[in-house]
Design an enzyme around this catalytic site. Structure first.
Site, mmCIF file in Angstrom:
data_model
loop_
_atom_site.group_PDB
_atom_site.id
_atom_site.type_symbol
_atom_site.label_atom_id
_atom_site.label_comp_id
_atom_site.label_asym_id
_atom_site.label_seq_id
_atom_site.Cartn_x
_atom_site.Cartn_y
_atom_site.Cartn_z
ATOM 1 N N TYR A 87 44.352 -102.006 41.254
ATOM 2 C CA TYR A 87 45.171 -100.920 40.690
ATOM 3 C C TYR A 87 44.642 -100.523 39.300
ATOM 4 O O TYR A 87 44.326 -99.361 39.060
ATOM 5 C CB TYR A 87 46.620 -101.395 40.599
ATOM 6 C CG TYR A 87 47.595 -100.351 40.093
ATOM 7 C CD1 TYR A 87 48.003 -99.303 40.911
ATOM 8 C CD2 TYR A 87 48.127 -100.437 38.802
ATOM 9 C CE1 TYR A 87 48.914 -98.352 40.454
ATOM 10 C CE2 TYR A 87 49.041 -99.491 38.342
ATOM 11 C CZ TYR A 87 49.430 -98.451 39.173
ATOM 12 O OH TYR A 87 50.329 -97.511 38.707
ATOM 13 N N ARG A 144 59.766 -103.910 41.774
ATOM 14 C CA ARG A 144 59.643 -103.536 40.361
ATOM 15 C C ARG A 144 60.844 -104.080 39.602
ATOM 16 O O ARG A 144 61.916 -104.306 40.169
ATOM 17 C CB ARG A 144 59.544 -102.022 40.210
ATOM 18 C CG ARG A 144 58.188 -101.550 40.708
ATOM 19 C CD ARG A 144 57.924 -100.127 40.338
ATOM 20 N NE ARG A 144 57.895 -99.269 41.504
ATOM 21 C CZ ARG A 144 57.452 -98.025 41.478
ATOM 22 N NH1 ARG A 144 57.014 -97.496 40.367
ATOM 23 N NH2 ARG A 144 57.459 -97.295 42.579
HETATM 24 P P1 NAD Z 1 55.388 -94.583 44.728
HETATM 25 O O1 NAD Z 1 54.732 -95.721 45.442
HETATM 26 O O2 NAD Z 1 56.842 -94.356 44.923
HETATM 27 O O3 NAD Z 1 54.628 -93.223 45.042
HETATM 28 C C1 NAD Z 1 53.277 -93.150 45.388
HETATM 29 C C2 NAD Z 1 53.162 -92.160 46.546
HETATM 30 O O4 NAD Z 1 51.787 -92.009 46.883
HETATM 31 C C3 NAD Z 1 53.879 -92.649 47.811
HETATM 32 O O5 NAD Z 1 54.640 -91.597 48.333
HETATM 33 C C4 NAD Z 1 52.743 -93.048 48.733
HETATM 34 O O6 NAD Z 1 53.105 -92.964 50.086
HETATM 35 C C5 NAD Z 1 51.652 -92.097 48.305
HETATM 36 N N1 NAD Z 1 50.280 -92.562 48.558
HETATM 37 C C6 NAD Z 1 49.739 -93.755 48.225
HETATM 38 N N2 NAD Z 1 48.445 -93.803 48.591
HETATM 39 C C7 NAD Z 1 48.183 -92.603 49.178
HETATM 40 C C8 NAD Z 1 47.023 -92.043 49.798
HETATM 41 N N3 NAD Z 1 45.874 -92.729 49.878
HETATM 42 N N4 NAD Z 1 47.111 -90.799 50.322
HETATM 43 C C9 NAD Z 1 48.279 -90.092 50.258
HETATM 44 N N5 NAD Z 1 49.402 -90.578 49.679
HETATM 45 C C10 NAD Z 1 49.350 -91.816 49.153
HETATM 46 O O7 NAD Z 1 55.058 -94.793 43.171
HETATM 47 P P2 NAD Z 1 55.592 -93.966 41.911
HETATM 48 O O8 NAD Z 1 56.335 -94.900 41.040
HETATM 49 O O9 NAD Z 1 56.228 -92.715 42.340
HETATM 50 O O10 NAD Z 1 54.209 -93.661 41.186
HETATM 51 C C11 NAD Z 1 53.580 -92.386 41.287
HETATM 52 C C12 NAD Z 1 52.306 -92.398 40.471
HETATM 53 O O11 NAD Z 1 52.601 -92.662 39.100
HETATM 54 C C13 NAD Z 1 51.303 -93.451 40.939
HETATM 55 O O12 NAD Z 1 50.007 -92.909 40.883
HETATM 56 C C14 NAD Z 1 51.465 -94.545 39.895
HETATM 57 O O13 NAD Z 1 50.265 -95.247 39.712
HETATM 58 C C15 NAD Z 1 51.846 -93.760 38.645
HETATM 59 N N6 NAD Z 1 52.641 -94.594 37.721
HETATM 60 C C16 NAD Z 1 53.955 -94.877 37.983
HETATM 61 C C17 NAD Z 1 54.664 -95.675 37.098
HETATM 62 C C18 NAD Z 1 56.129 -96.009 37.318
HETATM 63 O O14 NAD Z 1 56.712 -96.736 36.497
HETATM 64 N N7 NAD Z 1 56.785 -95.505 38.334
HETATM 65 C C19 NAD Z 1 54.036 -96.203 35.973
HETATM 66 C C20 NAD Z 1 52.690 -95.915 35.763
HETATM 67 C C21 NAD Z 1 52.007 -95.083 36.637
#
Ligand code: NAD
Length: 348
Positions: free
Chosen positions: A155, A196
């Site tokens: 990641y 989480r």
């Molecule tokens: P989440 O897991 O709920 O959402 C990620 C989405 O991406 C999911 O709907 C998943 O099905 C989709 N996905 C994953 N791999 C894929 C692929 N290869 N092709 C198509 N779709 C794919 O996570 P989130 O919390 O909504 O995070 C969203 C983004 O924000 C991510 O990139 C994450 O790294 C970043 N982020 C989130 C946080 C947080 O606290 N929520 C913190 C830092 C970064």
């Protein structure tokens, strides 16, 4: 007309926690939205309320695979937000190869789509690029302290590579790029099972189960409410000049995990006990964003305090638990067609 003016925004990862809220905000602001999602950690339920929205569409697709040629020609997005990537450690570690490829190959595919369409591109990066930081609070100029071979590397290093690619496309004039380094964000539509910290604690407290604290709970985190974060992403996308470099988005109010547990337990009125479990490998000790850049350049800072955000999150999880029980009820009818009665201890 609102500012989207019917233009197309693509949200990769749009069925996930953050992506579904971003989709709502973009529709509110007058965009058409196409979510691209493989539904590995995202859920159709997060977008169910948009089923009849003519300006919305969901394409089930894995971004590791380039979009079909006809779609690459047909779609002319004005903006692409790349949020595709599992974000919780148990999920992204369950298929580390896919996680790494999503950030590297998937980001490249979407950057190329943006290049072809002349679209602006926002990459959702993460505070994990700072690893277990030696600099506190974390400022964007800090290069980080990441273990490149540990279980979190798929990641952390994937996201670092995605930043590299994005800035290479920017430097060579191929795509107008923005990069957001997102810190821990919480709120409605998190998954109860995604491991989480906020969802774990809230769900355990609501169910009256012992609340798990990893390590002694003295590690710190800074938690941003989802509505604040999404507003920050949209402001960053809108920002006129692409000379910003990466921008931290998060809430600088720092607290220990133990304090968070106490707040959640108090807000839920739970009598849950607290149990300690071993700290996961490479778990960062401290996390707090320096958001000076976001404040100065985007005029953005979080507005929702922790208690208000936690209350909204707790209410959502409580309502969700009731909905799941209600929807499951017919399936639990016994062979005589009578509803199965709960046992005395509450289990079915
Ligand atoms: P989440 O897991 O709920 O959402 C990620 C989405 O991406 C999911 O709907 C998943 O099905 C989709 N996905 C994953 N791999 C894929 C692929 N290869 N092709 C198509 N779709 C794919 O996570 P989130 O919390 O909504 O995070 C969203 C983004 O924000 C991510 O990139 C994450 O790294 C970043 N982020 C989130 C946080 C947080 O606290 N929520 C913190 C830092 C970064």
């Amino acid at each position: 007309m609102t500012k989207g003016n019917g233009r197309l925004a693509i949200v990769a990862g749009g069925a996930g926690f953050l992506g579904s809220h971003l989709t709502d905000l973009l529709l509110d602001r007058g965009y058409r939205v196409l979510c691209i999602d493989n539904l590995r950690t995202g859920r159709r339920d997060n977008l169910r309320h948009l089923e009849r929205e003519p300006r919305f569409d969901l394409m089930e697709w894995d971004v590791i695979v380039p979009l079909p040629g006809k779609d690459q020609k047909r779609l002319r997005p004005a903006e692409i937000y790349n949020l595709a990537c599992a974000a919780s450690p148990p999920h992204y570690q369950s298929d580390p190869e896919h996680t790494m490829l999503t950030s590297v190959v998937g980001t490249r595919n979407l950057l190329r789509l943006a290049e072809g369409a002349g679209a602006r591109f926002l990459q959702a990066s993460t505070s994990e690029v700072y690893g277990d930081p030696d600099v506190h609070p974390q400022v964007e100029t800090y290069w980080g302290n990441v273990n490149p071979t540990g279980p979190r590397a798929c990641y952390d290093e994937g996201k670092r590579s995605a930043e590299t690619l994005a800035f290479d496309f920017l430097r060579t004039g191929r795509v107008d790029v923005r990069v957001a380094r997102i810190f821990n964000t919480y709120g409605p539509r998190m998954r109860a099972d995604d491991g989480r910290v906020v969802s774990n604690i809230v769900c355990q407290a609501l169910s009256g189960k012992p609340v798990t604290v990893y390590g002694d709970g003295s590690q710190t985190r800074s938690f941003c409410y989802v509505g604040d974060l999404i507003e920050g992403l949209n402001r960053l996308m809108d920002y006129g000049a692409p000379d910003l470099g990466p921008v931290n988005l998060g809430n600088p109010a720092e607290l220990t995990v133990r304090d968070l547990v106490d707040r959640v337990v108090a807000l839920t009125g739970s009598e849950a006990t607290v149990v300690e479990a071993p700290l996961p490998v490479d778990d960062p000790r401290r996390r707090r964003p320096d958001i000076t850049k976001a404040r100065d350049r985007l005029g953005w800072e979080p507005r929702i305090g922790l208690d208000a955000g936690l209350r909204a999150t707790i209410d959502w999880f409580a309502a969700e638990a009731e909905r799941v029980v209600a929807e499951d009820f017919p399936r639990r009818r016994n062979g005589n067609g009578h509803a199965a009665m709960p046992a005395a201890d509450g289990s079915a």
